[in-house]
Design a protein around this motif. Structure first.
Motif, PDB file in Angstrom:
ATOM      1  N   GLY A   9     -25.639  19.729  54.912  1.00 55.94           N
ATOM      2  CA  GLY A   9     -25.102  19.887  56.339  1.00 55.94           C
ATOM      3  C   GLY A   9     -26.419  20.145  57.304  1.00 55.94           C
ATOM      4  O   GLY A   9     -26.105  20.315  58.363  1.00 55.94           O
ATOM      5  N   MET A  10     -27.600  20.144  56.673  1.00 58.98           N
ATOM      6  CA  MET A  10     -28.712  20.211  57.515  1.00 58.98           C
ATOM      7  C   MET A  10     -29.138  18.971  58.056  1.00 58.98           C
ATOM      8  O   MET A  10     -29.223  18.140  57.440  1.00 58.98           O
ATOM      9  N   THR A  11     -29.329  18.810  59.363  1.00 59.61           N
ATOM     10  CA  THR A  11     -29.347  17.801  60.157  1.00 59.61           C
ATOM     11  C   THR A  11     -30.500  17.501  61.011  1.00 59.61           C
ATOM     12  O   THR A  11     -31.123  16.649  61.495  1.00 59.61           O
ATOM     13  N   CYS A  12     -30.959  18.858  61.574  1.00 58.46           N
ATOM     14  CA  CYS A  12     -31.915  18.929  62.271  1.00 58.46           C
ATOM     15  C   CYS A  12     -33.132  20.017  62.281  1.00 58.46           C
ATOM     16  O   CYS A  12     -32.984  20.726  61.439  1.00 58.46           O
ATOM     17  N   ASN A  14     -33.354  22.693  63.982  1.00 60.26           N
ATOM     18  CA  ASN A  14     -32.662  23.982  64.200  1.00 60.26           C
ATOM     19  C   ASN A  14     -32.134  24.407  62.707  1.00 60.26           C
ATOM     20  O   ASN A  14     -32.308  25.708  62.353  1.00 60.26           O
ATOM     21  N   CYS A  15     -31.532  23.434  62.143  1.00 63.50           N
ATOM     22  CA  CYS A  15     -30.888  23.642  61.038  1.00 63.50           C
ATOM     23  C   CYS A  15     -31.893  24.367  59.852  1.00 63.50           C
ATOM     24  O   CYS A  15     -31.839  25.065  59.298  1.00 63.50           O
ATOM     25  N   LYS A  16     -33.159  23.413  59.758  1.00 66.04           N
ATOM     26  CA  LYS A  16     -34.310  23.834  59.014  1.00 66.04           C
ATOM     27  C   LYS A  16     -34.700  25.251  59.513  1.00 66.04           C
ATOM     28  O   LYS A  16     -35.003  26.103  58.458  1.00 66.04           O
ATOM     29  N   SER A  18     -33.153  27.703  60.773  1.00 57.18           N
ATOM     30  CA  SER A  18     -32.123  28.717  60.603  1.00 57.18           C
ATOM     31  C   SER A  18     -32.256  29.132  58.796  1.00 57.18           C
ATOM     32  O   SER A  18     -31.831  30.072  58.404  1.00 57.18           O
ATOM     33  N   VAL A  19     -32.159  27.948  58.032  1.00 56.53           N
ATOM     34  CA  VAL A  19     -32.109  28.221  56.614  1.00 56.53           C
ATOM     35  C   VAL A  19     -33.424  28.810  55.947  1.00 56.53           C
ATOM     36  O   VAL A  19     -33.481  29.606  55.539  1.00 56.53           O
ATOM     37  N   LEU A  36     -35.405  18.019  54.969  1.00 52.88           N
ATOM     38  CA  LEU A  36     -34.071  17.344  55.820  1.00 52.88           C
ATOM     39  C   LEU A  36     -33.772  15.968  55.074  1.00 52.88           C
ATOM     40  O   LEU A  36     -32.451  15.695  55.141  1.00 52.88           O
ATOM     41  N   GLN A  62     -25.336  31.097  57.095  1.00 52.86           N
ATOM     42  CA  GLN A  62     -25.754  30.201  58.258  1.00 52.86           C
ATOM     43  C   GLN A  62     -24.925  29.035  58.501  1.00 52.86           C
ATOM     44  O   GLN A  62     -25.129  28.344  59.627  1.00 52.86           O
ATOM     45  N   TYR A  64     -23.967  26.486  56.145  1.00 49.63           N
ATOM     46  CA  TYR A  64     -24.632  25.395  55.347  1.00 49.63           C
ATOM     47  C   TYR A  64     -23.628  25.692  53.952  1.00 49.63           C
ATOM     48  O   TYR A  64     -23.282  26.676  53.351  1.00 49.63           O
TER      49      TYR A  64
END
Length: 68
Positions: A9-12, A14-16, A18-19, A36, A62, A64
């Protein structure tokens, strides 16, 4: 100790962030690096302070899914 977790579910960027941020807040985690392209997270941690289950929970909080 190092562990690779597969996170879906990580695509961007911001995802990076957050995790990585959620993992680095855990006592015992010294480094967290999201890739990613592969969906993997490399985590360096002190296994006497933090367990893999706590890392998975922090990632899932988060939004994911951890598959490994």
């Amino acid at each position: 100790m190092e562990k690779t977790l597969n996170v879906q579910g990580m695509t961007c960027g911001n995802c990076k962030m957050s995790v990585e941020g959620a993992l680095k807040k855990l006592d015992g985690v010294s480094a967290a690096e999201v890739n990613l392209d592969t969906g993997n997270v490399e985590v360096a941690f002190d296994e006497s302070k933090v367990h893999v289950d706590a890392m998975k929970e922090a990632i899932e909080e988060q939004g994911y899914h951890v598959s490994a």
